[in-house]
Design an enzyme around this catalytic site. Structure first.
Site, mmCIF file in Angstrom:
data_model
loop_
_atom_site.group_PDB
_atom_site.id
_atom_site.type_symbol
_atom_site.label_atom_id
_atom_site.label_comp_id
_atom_site.label_asym_id
_atom_site.label_seq_id
_atom_site.Cartn_x
_atom_site.Cartn_y
_atom_site.Cartn_z
ATOM 1 N N LYS A 10 0.880 -1.134 -0.007
ATOM 2 C CA LYS A 10 0.026 0.011 -0.004
ATOM 3 C C LYS A 10 0.784 1.092 0.080
ATOM 4 C CE LYS A 10 -2.278 1.472 3.892
ATOM 5 N NZ LYS A 10 -2.138 3.047 3.882
ATOM 6 N N ASP B 94 -3.470 4.485 -1.876
ATOM 7 C CA ASP B 94 -4.356 4.750 -1.035
ATOM 8 C C ASP B 94 -4.333 6.283 -0.785
ATOM 9 O OD1 ASP B 94 -5.926 4.782 1.079
ATOM 10 O OD2 ASP B 94 -4.381 4.462 2.657
ATOM 11 N N LEU B 95 -4.756 7.061 -1.788
ATOM 12 C CA LEU B 95 -4.720 8.416 -1.941
ATOM 13 C C LEU B 95 -6.526 8.975 -1.596
ATOM 14 C CD1 LEU B 95 -2.456 9.169 -5.254
ATOM 15 C CD2 LEU B 95 -2.079 8.947 -2.869
ATOM 16 N N LYS B 96 -7.601 7.984 -1.536
ATOM 17 C CA LYS B 96 -8.532 8.746 -0.835
ATOM 18 C C LYS B 96 -9.113 9.691 -1.577
ATOM 19 C CE LYS B 96 -7.804 7.063 3.673
ATOM 20 N NZ LYS B 96 -6.181 6.592 3.766
ATOM 21 N N PHE B 97 -9.233 9.655 -3.100
ATOM 22 C CA PHE B 97 -9.748 10.837 -3.874
ATOM 23 C C PHE B 97 -11.035 11.315 -3.227
ATOM 24 C CE2 PHE B 97 -6.984 8.900 -7.203
ATOM 25 C CZ PHE B 97 -5.941 9.560 -6.900
ATOM 26 N N ASP C 176 -13.388 14.779 -4.420
ATOM 27 C CA ASP C 176 -13.326 16.098 -5.316
ATOM 28 C C ASP C 176 -14.575 16.241 -6.089
ATOM 29 O OD1 ASP C 176 -12.626 18.407 -6.506
ATOM 30 O OD2 ASP C 176 -10.714 17.956 -6.018
ATOM 31 N N ILE C 177 -14.833 16.938 -7.059
ATOM 32 C CA ILE C 177 -16.095 17.131 -7.878
ATOM 33 C C ILE C 177 -15.940 15.649 -8.897
ATOM 34 C CG2 ILE C 177 -16.454 19.587 -7.813
ATOM 35 C CD1 ILE C 177 -15.112 19.717 -10.626
ATOM 36 N N PRO C 178 -16.915 15.217 -9.236
ATOM 37 C CA PRO C 178 -17.081 13.934 -10.150
ATOM 38 C C PRO C 178 -16.251 13.959 -11.123
ATOM 39 C CG PRO C 178 -19.236 14.416 -9.454
ATOM 40 C CD PRO C 178 -18.428 15.746 -8.955
ATOM 41 N N THR D 239 -11.646 6.591 10.723
ATOM 42 C CA THR D 239 -11.370 5.939 12.149
ATOM 43 C C THR D 239 -10.922 6.795 13.127
ATOM 44 O OG1 THR D 239 -9.703 4.630 11.507
ATOM 45 C CG2 THR D 239 -11.420 3.388 11.595
ATOM 46 N N ARG E 134 3.255 -1.928 10.698
ATOM 47 C CA ARG E 134 4.340 -2.226 11.596
ATOM 48 C C ARG E 134 4.861 -3.500 11.925
ATOM 49 N NH1 ARG E 134 2.410 2.915 14.991
ATOM 50 N NH2 ARG E 134 0.370 1.849 13.871
HETATM 51 O O1 C5P Z 1 1.344 -0.190 11.288
HETATM 52 P P1 C5P Z 1 -0.107 -0.514 11.224
HETATM 53 O O2 C5P Z 1 -0.498 -2.077 10.964
HETATM 54 O O3 C5P Z 1 -0.843 0.093 12.360
HETATM 55 O O4 C5P Z 1 -0.532 0.329 9.678
HETATM 56 C C1 C5P Z 1 -1.811 0.305 9.518
HETATM 57 C C2 C5P Z 1 -2.006 0.889 8.086
HETATM 58 O O5 C5P Z 1 -3.453 1.205 7.976
HETATM 59 C C3 C5P Z 1 -1.509 2.416 7.997
HETATM 60 O O6 C5P Z 1 -1.157 2.819 6.856
HETATM 61 C C4 C5P Z 1 -2.659 3.303 8.430
HETATM 62 O O7 C5P Z 1 -2.743 4.641 8.106
HETATM 63 C C5 C5P Z 1 -3.930 2.408 7.768
HETATM 64 N N1 C5P Z 1 -5.102 2.771 8.382
HETATM 65 C C6 C5P Z 1 -5.471 2.410 9.680
HETATM 66 N N2 C5P Z 1 -6.709 2.530 10.098
HETATM 67 C C7 C5P Z 1 -7.685 2.973 9.289
HETATM 68 C C8 C5P Z 1 -7.203 3.171 7.880
HETATM 69 C C9 C5P Z 1 -6.079 3.273 7.416
HETATM 70 O O8 C5P Z 1 -4.582 2.071 10.435
HETATM 71 N N3 C5P Z 1 -8.916 3.136 9.739
#
Ligand code: C5P
Length: 237
Positions: free
Chosen positions: A39, A66-69, A71-73, A125, A216
């Protein structure tokens, strides 16, 4: 990275949460593209650009961009077309951009040669009921997540990002083919880092998750390949 394109059925997406190409490459060179996808988020993409994404694809890694766009359509559709042309495996938009925006995004992806998987983010989240109410949304948070996931499905997208704890209800409401991509995964005995509501890889899959985003526990492991292999084994057993 070697030039060995591969396809795999691994459920694991390794989060490349790095600020520069050298650090990301150091990790990627230790991973096996047959056992995972990767990712690339806003930090790494902004720092290193699209060439790095193409390089990852050429090295055989499926890339979730994972750029989460949001904006306008028309703008989101053009961004999705550009991302599709990079050869990514998966990309995402914000469901709160609305039905028309998501339909335009899906149309752009479907029209591309690569046709990557398009998913949506429902509620970040990092937000809770109070922060939702600050932006004028008074619906119960869990209901709002479900409503946005249903809107995502109505728009023709393939799935959503969600907590593995939300997966059972979304799986039940949205059917077996809807793609649920779940972060917040920790193998038993792993450090929680800054995550609080974590689920093990096996439990996440049991809850209905389609793919697991894991950072991690793999990227900070003394031996990242060994950590990946152990989680992969847990996923296939
Ligand atoms: O290191 P770790 O396993 O916590 O990384 C989780 C990845 O998932 C990170 O890139 C974090 O930004 C992403 N993420 C998250 N919770 C979300 C959405 C994305 O931990 N709700």
């Amino acid at each position: 990275m070697t030039n060995t394109p591969q396809h795999n059925d691994s459920k694991i997406i390794v989060a490349l949460d790095y600020a520069d190409a050298a650090s990301a490459l150091k990790l990627v060179n230790q991973l096996d593209p047959a056992l995972c996808r990767v990712k690339v988020g806003k930090e790494l993409f902004t720092a290193v650009g699209p060439q790095f994404v193409e390089e990852l694809s050429r090295a055989g890694f499926g890339v979730f961009l994972d750029l989460k766009f949001h904006d306008i359509p028309n703008t989101v559709a053009k961004a999705c077309a550009a991302a599709s042309n990079l050869g990514v495996w998966m990309l995402n938009v914000h469901a709160s951009g609305g039905l028309e925006m998501m339909q335009a995004a899906q149309q752009a992806v479907s029209n591309s040669a690569e046709k990557p998987i398009l998913i949506a983010v429902t509620v970040l989240t990092s937000m809770n009921q109070a922060s939702l109410s600050q932006i004028g949304i008074t619906t119960d948070l869990a209901t709002h997540v479900l409503n946005l996931a249903k809107l995502t499905q109505q728009a023709g997208l393939s799935g959503v990002v969600c907590s593995a704890l939300e997966a059972p209800i979304l799986r039940q409401q949205l059917g077996k083919d809807f793609c649920l991509v779940t972060p917040g995964i920790r193998p038993a005995n792993a450090s929680l880092d800054d995550q609080s509501r974590v689920v093990t890889p096996a439990d996440a899959l049991q809850n209905g998750a389609s793919y697991l985003v894991i950072g991690r526990p793999i990227t900070q492991a003394a031996n990242p390949l060994k950590a990946l292999e152990a989680i992969y084994a847990e996923c296939v057993n």
